[in-house]
Design a protein around this motif. Structure first.
Motif, PDB file in Angstrom:
ATOM      1  N   ASN A  76       9.897  64.905  63.309  1.00 56.82           N
ATOM      2  CA  ASN A  76       8.765  64.696  64.214  1.00 56.82           C
ATOM      3  C   ASN A  76       8.106  66.030  64.497  1.00 56.82           C
ATOM      4  OD1 ASN A  76       9.629  62.037  64.532  1.00 56.82           O
ATOM      5  ND2 ASN A  76      11.011  62.646  66.172  1.00 56.82           N
TER       6      ASN A  76
ATOM      7  N   SER B 129      17.901  64.525  62.811  1.00 52.38           N
ATOM      8  CA  SER B 129      16.763  64.126  61.998  1.00 52.38           C
ATOM      9  C   SER B 129      15.461  64.109  62.803  1.00 52.38           C
ATOM     10  CB  SER B 129      17.013  62.751  61.399  1.00 52.38           C
ATOM     11  OG  SER B 129      17.250  61.825  62.424  1.00 52.38           O
ATOM     12  N   ALA B 130      15.544  64.374  64.117  1.00 56.69           N
ATOM     13  CA  ALA B 130      14.324  64.454  64.915  1.00 56.69           C
ATOM     14  C   ALA B 130      13.421  65.589  64.438  1.00 56.69           C
ATOM     15  CB  ALA B 130      14.664  64.638  66.385  1.00 56.69           C
TER      16      ALA B 130
ATOM     17  N   TYR C 288      14.971  55.406  67.629  1.00 57.17           N
ATOM     18  CA  TYR C 288      15.313  55.034  66.259  1.00 57.17           C
ATOM     19  C   TYR C 288      14.101  55.226  65.357  1.00 57.17           C
ATOM     20  CZ  TYR C 288      17.939  52.616  62.710  1.00 57.17           C
ATOM     21  OH  TYR C 288      18.633  52.331  61.586  1.00 57.17           O
ATOM     22  N   PRO C 289      14.206  55.768  64.158  1.00 54.57           N
ATOM     23  CA  PRO C 289      15.399  56.154  63.406  1.00 54.57           C
ATOM     24  C   PRO C 289      15.773  57.632  63.488  1.00 54.57           C
ATOM     25  CG  PRO C 289      13.516  56.158  61.957  1.00 54.57           C
ATOM     26  CD  PRO C 289      12.994  55.883  63.317  1.00 54.57           C
ATOM     27  N   ASP C 290      15.302  58.341  64.460  1.00 56.35           N
ATOM     28  CA  ASP C 290      15.588  59.777  64.518  1.00 56.35           C
ATOM     29  C   ASP C 290      16.542  60.099  65.662  1.00 56.35           C
ATOM     30  OD1 ASP C 290      13.724  60.144  62.504  1.00 56.35           O
ATOM     31  OD2 ASP C 290      12.099  60.214  63.954  1.00 56.35           O
ATOM     32  N   ILE C 291      17.292  61.174  65.505  1.00 60.52           N
ATOM     33  CA  ILE C 291      18.177  61.628  66.582  1.00 60.52           C
ATOM     34  C   ILE C 291      18.144  63.142  66.636  1.00 60.52           C
ATOM     35  CG2 ILE C 291      20.257  61.539  65.126  1.00 60.52           C
ATOM     36  CD1 ILE C 291      21.640  60.514  67.792  1.00 60.52           C
ATOM     37  N   ALA C 292      18.129  63.676  67.854  1.00 62.86           N
ATOM     38  CA  ALA C 292      18.022  65.126  68.007  1.00 62.86           C
ATOM     39  C   ALA C 292      19.384  65.795  68.113  1.00 62.86           C
ATOM     40  CB  ALA C 292      17.194  65.445  69.251  1.00 62.86           C
ATOM     41  N   TRP C 293      20.450  65.011  68.266  1.00 64.74           N
ATOM     42  CA  TRP C 293      21.765  65.612  68.518  1.00 64.74           C
ATOM     43  C   TRP C 293      22.437  66.012  67.224  1.00 64.74           C
ATOM     44  CZ3 TRP C 293      23.166  66.242  73.612  1.00 64.74           C
ATOM     45  CH2 TRP C 293      22.403  65.536  74.543  1.00 64.74           C
ATOM     46  N   GLY C 294      23.184  67.111  67.269  1.00 67.85           N
ATOM     47  CA  GLY C 294      23.940  67.574  66.115  1.00 67.85           C
ATOM     48  C   GLY C 294      25.431  67.355  66.285  1.00 67.85           C
TER      49      GLY C 294
ATOM     50  N   SER D 273      16.776  60.005  71.067  1.00 65.15           N
ATOM     51  CA  SER D 273      17.363  59.065  70.113  1.00 65.15           C
ATOM     52  C   SER D 273      16.460  57.888  69.804  1.00 65.15           C
ATOM     53  CB  SER D 273      18.694  58.562  70.646  1.00 65.15           C
ATOM     54  OG  SER D 273      18.465  57.743  71.761  1.00 65.15           O
TER      55      SER D 273
ATOM     56  N   GLU E 158      12.014  73.636  73.715  1.00 61.96           N
ATOM     57  CA  GLU E 158      11.894  72.975  72.430  1.00 61.96           C
ATOM     58  C   GLU E 158      12.794  73.628  71.376  1.00 61.96           C
ATOM     59  OE1 GLU E 158      10.357  69.810  70.553  1.00 61.96           O
ATOM     60  OE2 GLU E 158      10.199  70.389  72.651  1.00 61.96           O
TER      61      GLU E 158
ATOM     62  N   PHE F 135      20.874  70.938  69.304  1.00 64.95           N
ATOM     63  CA  PHE F 135      19.903  69.994  69.865  1.00 64.95           C
ATOM     64  C   PHE F 135      18.578  70.351  69.199  1.00 64.95           C
ATOM     65  CE2 PHE F 135      17.233  68.274  73.355  1.00 64.95           C
ATOM     66  CZ  PHE F 135      17.788  67.018  73.415  1.00 64.95           C
ATOM     67  N   SER F 136      18.141  69.501  68.257  1.00 62.07           N
ATOM     68  CA  SER F 136      17.093  69.944  67.357  1.00 62.07           C
ATOM     69  C   SER F 136      15.715  69.903  68.002  1.00 62.07           C
ATOM     70  CB  SER F 136      17.078  69.063  66.115  1.00 62.07           C
ATOM     71  OG  SER F 136      16.436  67.864  66.402  1.00 62.07           O
ATOM     72  N   PRO F 137      14.792  70.738  67.537  1.00 59.40           N
ATOM     73  CA  PRO F 137      13.401  70.576  67.963  1.00 59.40           C
ATOM     74  C   PRO F 137      12.838  69.268  67.401  1.00 59.40           C
ATOM     75  CG  PRO F 137      13.582  72.281  66.295  1.00 59.40           C
ATOM     76  CD  PRO F 137      14.970  71.866  66.641  1.00 59.40           C
ATOM     77  N   GLY F 138      11.718  68.814  67.953  1.00 61.35           N
ATOM     78  CA  GLY F 138      11.142  67.551  67.500  1.00 61.35           C
ATOM     79  C   GLY F 138      11.551  66.395  68.376  1.00 61.35           C
ATOM     80  N   HIS F 139      12.329  66.647  69.445  1.00 58.95           N
ATOM     81  CA  HIS F 139      12.628  65.569  70.393  1.00 58.95           C
ATOM     82  C   HIS F 139      11.369  65.260  71.199  1.00 58.95           C
ATOM     83  CE1 HIS F 139      12.816  68.527  73.607  1.00 58.95           C
ATOM     84  NE2 HIS F 139      13.600  69.265  72.837  1.00 58.95           N
ATOM     85  N   LYS F 140      11.358  64.141  71.920  1.00 61.03           N
ATOM     86  CA  LYS F 140      10.112  63.656  72.509  1.00 61.03           C
ATOM     87  C   LYS F 140       9.992  63.970  73.998  1.00 61.03           C
ATOM     88  CE  LYS F 140       9.556  60.093  69.026  1.00 61.03           C
ATOM     89  NZ  LYS F 140      10.767  60.312  68.227  1.00 61.03           N
ATOM     90  N   ALA F 141      10.619  65.043  74.451  1.00 59.47           N
ATOM     91  CA  ALA F 141      10.512  65.413  75.865  1.00 59.47           C
ATOM     92  C   ALA F 141       9.102  65.889  76.190  1.00 59.47           C
ATOM     93  CB  ALA F 141      11.515  66.506  76.192  1.00 59.47           C
TER      94      ALA F 141
END
Lengths: 311, 97
Positions: free
Chosen positions: B28, B24-25, A61-67, A59, B57, A18-24
């Motif tokens: 950000n 790909s997040a 668009y166009p980015d997704i945090a899931w691997g 999620s 995070e 679960f990548s960093p950079g998600h918008k939580a």
């Protein structure tokens, strides 16, 4: 107690799915729950995620945090889609179009998507006995759309659709017992967990995947935005919710209840409520009333666990 | 994809809005949300890793010497690491404008 020790952090798999950079928001405990879930489940996993905070933040668009393979579905049918995925894998493996082996199928829903909207699809999945783990992350209201009450909102909590005023002190009814509903379907494994006890949660996810049949884990995840608390206190609030008995950790396996954490005494619930703005309006009598309910429910669970150990 | 993904029209987007690039997040850089940054005092750090375990995070990584540091490209400054640190070696320092 080995699952409650947090000082062995290096035993946790280091790989992040679960990548960093998600918008939580800052200090989001549900995002922490997703991290732990994927660490425990590993990369051989397919996820069906109902609409909710975790879908919105991960999620855009166009980015997704899931691997891992991940599908967004509507509020009400996360359990139904996960059932379909599981049935499809079974058929493809029988026809030889997919290599044999175990693929973990997970359905994720928030408390609104599980307690209110997705309950009938969840009940259908549990009744048919699909090999799916349903994870409900419970932040006690519809936080994603702006803190509306759900049936997981606890008594006297102030939300935007149950505001505390002169006549009504916030939410009028108590919290629905989701784990009890799932256990009443007589499924393989039901557990409650909390993001403040990651080893306990990850052990429960692993146990769930080893158990045949449908599984449900109800994880308590503090939300600083909706609870009007400081973002750095999420872990402390989760611990207090468990130690005060507001959210008891237990497992249901093979018809038997088992308390995951034996508490020698319950802390007063005031210690949990005082740092949350949603409980700011409460009077001493109302706190005493909530305390009575919490203690009664905890004692009932203890009796249930003791009875199932004996019988 | 040569075009900026935010400028795509509906005819150019794959049917079903399929994301093909996992995780790909990472593009950000949410670090710009931060108003306070965590600073580690390495003299007190016992390298237990509780900060990295509790980071919502997933941005706290270990360096070659075993000490932990936040990736400031992603750190949103929630302060969970400083609150949960066993030895209290993390201080939250306000960002300067």
């Amino acid at each position: 107690m080995e699952h409650f020790n947090v000082f062995a952090s290096k035993l946790v798999p280091g790989r992040e799915l679960f990548s960093p950079g998600h918008k939580a928001c800052q200090g989001c405990a549900p995002a922490l729950a997703m991290r732990y879930l994927l660490k425990a489940a590993g990369p051989n996993t397919i996820i069906a995620n109902a609409t909710g905070c975790m879908e919105i933040i991960s999620s855009a668009y166009p980015d997704i945090a899931w691997g891992v393979p991940w599908i967004h579905v509507a509020f009400e049918n996360a359990a139904a889609v996960a059932s379909g995925i599981e049935a499809g894998i079974k058929v493809l493996q029988r026809k030889g179009k997919l290599a044999p082996g175990k693929i973990n199928v997970i359905a994720i829903g928030g408390d609104g998507g599980t307690f209110d909207i997705g309950l009938q699809a969840l009940s259908g999945m549990l009744e048919r006995g699909h090999e799916v783990l349903y994870l409900c992350y419970d932040n006690e209201a519809y936080m994603n759309t702006g803190i509306q009450r759900s049936s997981a909102t606890p008594m006297f909590s102030s939300t935007t659709t149950s505001p505390a005023g002169k006549k009504i002190p916030g939410q009028a009814t108590g919290k629905k017992d989701l784990a009890g509903i799932a256990a009443a379907h007589n499924v393989g494994y039901v557990a409650t967990a909390c993001t403040s006890y990651p080893f306990d949660f990850m052990a429960k996810v692993k146990t769930a995947f080893e158990t045949p049949g449908s599984k449900l884990i109800h994880i308590f995840a503090p939300c600083p935005t909706g609870w009007r608390s400081a973002p750095n206190e999420i872990i402390k609030l989760g611990r207090l919710a468990v130690q005060t008995g507001i959210f008891p950790l237990y497992e249901y396996k093979g018809g038997q209840y088992h308390m995951s954490m034996e508490l020698p005494f319950l802390k007063p619930i005031k210690s949990y409520m005082k740092s949350q703005g949603r409980y700011r309006h409460l009077s001493e009598e109302q706190i005493a009333m909530v305390q009575e309910n919490v203690t009664a429910r905890y004692e009932w669970l203890q009796k249930l666990a003791a009875a199932s150990q004996e019988g | 994809m040569s075009k900026n993904p935010y400028e795509l029209t509906w005819k150019e987007i794959p049917i079903g809005f399929i994301h093909t690039d996992y995780m790909s997040a990472k593009k950000n850089h949410t670090g710009s949300w931060r108003s306070e940054r965590p600073i580690w005092n390495e003299a007190q750090c016992i390298k237990c890793g509780v900060c990295s375990l509790f980071c919502p995070e997933a941005c706290i990584v270990q360096d070659e010497k075993g000490y932990f540091h936040a990736d400031l490209d992603y750190c949103k400054g929630c302060g969970v690491c400083a609150h949960e640190c066993v030895t209290g070696c993390i201080a939250m320092k306000p960002e300067e404008a």
